[in-house]
Design a protein around this motif. Sequence first.
Motif: not given
Length: 87
Positions: A52, A56, A59-60
Amino acid sequence: MTDPDPNDPIAVALELERLRGSLEAGFARVDGSLALLVQRSDQTDKQLADHEQRLDALERSRWPLASIAALAAVAAVVVGAWELALR
């Protein structure tokens, strides 16, 4: 050899002791299996949390790439239009 008398208190006590030993061994085996399952569950939870976190981070870091690509495309259109206008 003859079978012991089932009403003999000593025979009953011995049989109960054998049953107790069997139950203790079974509970120890089940307890070990449960401990192993808990350990695997903890490892899975840690691995899931790591995935996870990595997702993240991806994605950032991904959103600027799309913005940069859009800006580059707009700049290319502007430069192309400017070159056409100068002819």
